[in-house]
Design an enzyme around this catalytic site. Structure first.
Site, mmCIF file in Angstrom:
data_model
loop_
_atom_site.group_PDB
_atom_site.id
_atom_site.type_symbol
_atom_site.label_atom_id
_atom_site.label_comp_id
_atom_site.label_asym_id
_atom_site.label_seq_id
_atom_site.Cartn_x
_atom_site.Cartn_y
_atom_site.Cartn_z
ATOM 1 N N HIS A 115 0.820 -1.217 0.000
ATOM 2 C CA HIS A 115 0.000 0.000 0.000
ATOM 3 C C HIS A 115 0.854 1.269 0.000
ATOM 4 O O HIS A 115 0.558 2.240 0.702
ATOM 5 C CB HIS A 115 -0.974 -0.006 1.189
ATOM 6 C CG HIS A 115 -2.087 -1.002 1.023
ATOM 7 N ND1 HIS A 115 -3.300 -0.667 0.483
ATOM 8 C CD2 HIS A 115 -2.140 -2.319 1.301
ATOM 9 C CE1 HIS A 115 -4.071 -1.751 0.449
ATOM 10 N NE2 HIS A 115 -3.383 -2.767 0.941
ATOM 11 N N ASP A 153 -0.918 -4.874 5.622
ATOM 12 C CA ASP A 153 -2.065 -5.427 4.906
ATOM 13 C C ASP A 153 -1.704 -5.777 3.461
ATOM 14 O O ASP A 153 -0.995 -5.025 2.790
ATOM 15 C CB ASP A 153 -3.194 -4.392 4.918
ATOM 16 C CG ASP A 153 -4.503 -4.964 4.402
ATOM 17 O OD1 ASP A 153 -4.731 -6.165 4.574
ATOM 18 O OD2 ASP A 153 -5.296 -4.194 3.836
ATOM 19 N N GLU A 154 -2.182 -6.916 3.004
ATOM 20 C CA GLU A 154 -2.200 -7.297 1.587
ATOM 21 C C GLU A 154 -0.837 -7.192 0.905
ATOM 22 O O GLU A 154 -0.694 -6.646 -0.189
ATOM 23 C CB GLU A 154 -3.239 -6.450 0.836
ATOM 24 C CG GLU A 154 -4.639 -6.709 1.330
ATOM 25 C CD GLU A 154 -5.693 -5.817 0.698
ATOM 26 O OE1 GLU A 154 -6.838 -6.288 0.557
ATOM 27 O OE2 GLU A 154 -5.374 -4.660 0.357
ATOM 28 N N VAL A 155 0.181 -7.749 1.554
ATOM 29 C CA VAL A 155 1.498 -7.837 0.929
ATOM 30 C C VAL A 155 1.455 -8.892 -0.174
ATOM 31 O O VAL A 155 0.957 -10.001 0.019
ATOM 32 C CB VAL A 155 2.571 -8.187 1.975
ATOM 33 C CG1 VAL A 155 3.902 -8.503 1.305
ATOM 34 C CG2 VAL A 155 2.726 -7.027 2.955
#
EC number: 3.2.1.52
Length: 583
Positions: free
Chosen positions: A295, A358-360
């Site tokens: 992100h 988050d969301e690597v």
């Protein structure tokens, strides 16, 4: 709980009575029934009926201790309020008084011509430890409130609390006990009240993403007003993301210069300080989040710290465009991170900090030759476990840089992710340091695994607490990924008590991600739905939303009256005809 809700409604009529009132409300079975006014009878307003009829009056959230609402409804002169500072030099307490008076002025606009026609209101807040100026997870937010009428006719409201934060909640409750009677055109308060109250959970939050679309400081302040009015206590500020970098970092101002949507769409140090002080006075912590290593993107163009920025097709490298995540192999990256952490610690003075996680995307790192070579030079392969070691390298380095600028080792919050899977979490995220924020569905087996391992959690399950769900997709056809829309009822019923180890939950948080939201929509996407979470976390009520519906409609009106564009929940007819709408 000891609830004594019933008191005699004696209305002190004045010559301002609306003689054209053809409807009155009467209390039956803890609900207000709308009936025609009979000859020679005196009509009772809906507001007067509601505060006397429900076991919790018009209060939101419901108190958790003793509740005694009794005596009579007495007119209050909005222009004759005495604040008894009692020698208190605490600037927070003085601010709490100001905000109480401001909210009362908004409520009493229609009664401005009632000066001298009601009782004097004397408000006293006594704080046991005024030195506790920072809200922490261990802060005592309880209070007691007593309202009584003196022999001279004045109304005394006495609030006692261990800390300012409890005292502020007491002022909010007092404000909610004062109603505007639209028949008599005056403000009224019960003259015999005793309430003891305090929250069940220490963490009660709302997340607002201000990076996907820029959200103005004024809108942020309205969000904080709603948080405070609903006795939530945390504004989680997701301040940067891959789409934009509006946060003006003192250590690296080029990030916002390159990454903001425009030179005006930024949060300067003065803006940040303004938001923090605004929230602090209203009993709300501002929790900063600097999401990493994924992100990230816009703002970092002049560095070589970001892999896969805006790679296409984006679906192979991230969950939404533009892609981008840090390259953990770049030593100078950690110098840049340290500067941002230093800026945020100095500005926010946090008691907890959110490091994202988050969301690597493993596919992003795996597609970057220099990263794969760096790993190979250390004898690592390219399995998931190898990339988790790379991620841990980043997290360890980042945390060391963060810790250099805090007086103590603060609790660190991370989102559930691959790193929090059962085979990795204990190895890389010590439970005495990390708090895990759960965003997956409430029946996700990972939640039970984290509880079994003893982690402290914050519940943000998307199937109840994501407020951006239920709209059209913005990256394709159909609806967005977390459809359907989450109504206030499902939020109200979404309790951490569904898990056997509920005591490990610090609380919960509703989240508004702003891919499809800007200033025009923030208020009605969050409110009044987040207020449902407010009652759930404050009181952990045994009943369902159905028993709270009438008070929720009142609270929604309260938010609107305070300048928050809270969404309508039902036709106004349902507010005036209680229990006639639900099946």
């Amino acid at each position: 709980m000891n609830c004594l809700p019933f008191f005699i409604v004696i209305l002190h009529l004045t010559n301002t009575q609306n003689v054209d009132s053809v409807w009155t409300w009467t209390c039956k079975n803890q609900s207000c029934e709308k009936v025609r006014v009979q000859p020679e009878s005196k009509p009772i307003s809906l507001a007067a009926c509601k505060i006397s009829c429900d076991p919790y009056g018009t209060l939101w959230p419901q108190p958790t201790g003793r509740v005694e609402l009794g005596g009579e409804l007495v007119p209050v002169d909005p222009n004759n309020i005495e604040i008894n500072e009692n020698g208190n030099e605490n600037k927070l307490v003085r601010a709490g008084y100001r905000h109480f008076q401001t909210n009362l002025q908004k409520l009493g606009k229609g009664a401005e011509d009632q000066s001298g026609k009601g009782a004097k209101l004397i408000v006293t807040v006594k704080i046991e430890d005024p030195s506790q100026m920072q809200l922490r997870l261990t802060t005592n937010e309880s209070y007691s409130l007593r309202v009584s009428q003196s022999s001279t006719g004045s109304i005394n409201a006495d609030i006692m609390a261990p800390t300012y934060f409890g005292g502020r909640h007491g002022l909010e409750t007092l404000g909610q006990l004062i109603i505007y009677d639209d028949i008599l055109n005056n403000l009224q308060i019960p003259n015999d009240v005793y309430i003891t109250d305090g929250p069940v959970y220490p963490y009660r939050g709302v997340l607002l993403d201000t990076a996907r679309n820029y959200i103005s400081v004024d809108t942020i302040k309205r969000t904080i007003d709603g948080i405070s009015a609903s006795k939530l206590n945390t504004f989680h500020w997701h301040i940067t993301d891959s789409q934009s970098f509006p946060y003006v970092s003192r250590s690296n101002p080029d990030l916002s210069r390159l990454g903001a949507y425009s030179p005006r769409d930024v949060y300067t140090p003065d803006d940040v300080q303004d938001v923090i002080e605004y929230a602090h006075e209203r009993g709300v912590r501002v929790l900063p989040e600097f999401d990493a290593p994924a992100h990230v993107g816009e703002g970092w163009q002049d560095t070589d710290f970001v892999a896969c920025f805006n790679s296409q097709p984006w679906g192979q490298y991230c969950v939404e465009p533009p892609c981008g995540q840090f390259d953990p192999t770049k030593p100078k990256l950690y110098d840049a991170l340290e500067g941002i952490y230093k800026d945020m610690v100095r500005q926010f003075n946090p008691d907890i900090f959110h490091m994202g996680g988050d969301e690597v995307s493993i596919s992003c790192w795996n597609s970057t030759y220099s990263i794969v070579k760096w790993m190979a030079d250390r004898g690592w392969g390219t399995t998931e476990e190898d990339f988790i070691k790379l991620w841990n390298h980043f997290q360890t380095q980042a945390l060391e840089r963060f810790d250099k600028h805090t007086k103590e080792k603060l609790p660190i919050i991370m989102w559930t992710s691959t790193l929090t899977k059962k085979e990795y979490v204990e190895k890389y995220l010590p439970k005495d340091r990390y708090i895990i924020q759960v965003w997956t569905a409430k029946n996700d087996p990972e939640i039970f695994e984290l509880l079994k391992k003893g982690y402290r959690l914050i519940l943000s399950n998307y199937d109840a607490l994501y407020l951006d769900c239920g709209y059209a997709s913005w990256v394709g056809e159909g609806t967005n990924w977390c459809t359907p829309y989450k109504g206030w009822q499902s939020i109200y019923n979404n309790s951490p008590y569904i898990y056997n180890n509920a005591n490990q939950f610090l609380g919960a948080e509703a989240a508004l991600w702003t891919e499809q939201v800007d200033d025009t929509a923030v208020d009605n996407r969050i409110w009044p739905r987040a207020a449902a979470l407010g009652e759930r976390l404050w009181a952990e009520p045994a009943h369902t939303w159905r028993e709270a519906e009438n008070r929720m409609l009142v609270h929604r009106q309260r938010l609107v009256n305070r300048g928050i564009a809270a969404d309508a929940l039902e036709p106004r007819w349902c507010l005036q005809n209680e229990n006639n709408c639900p099946t």
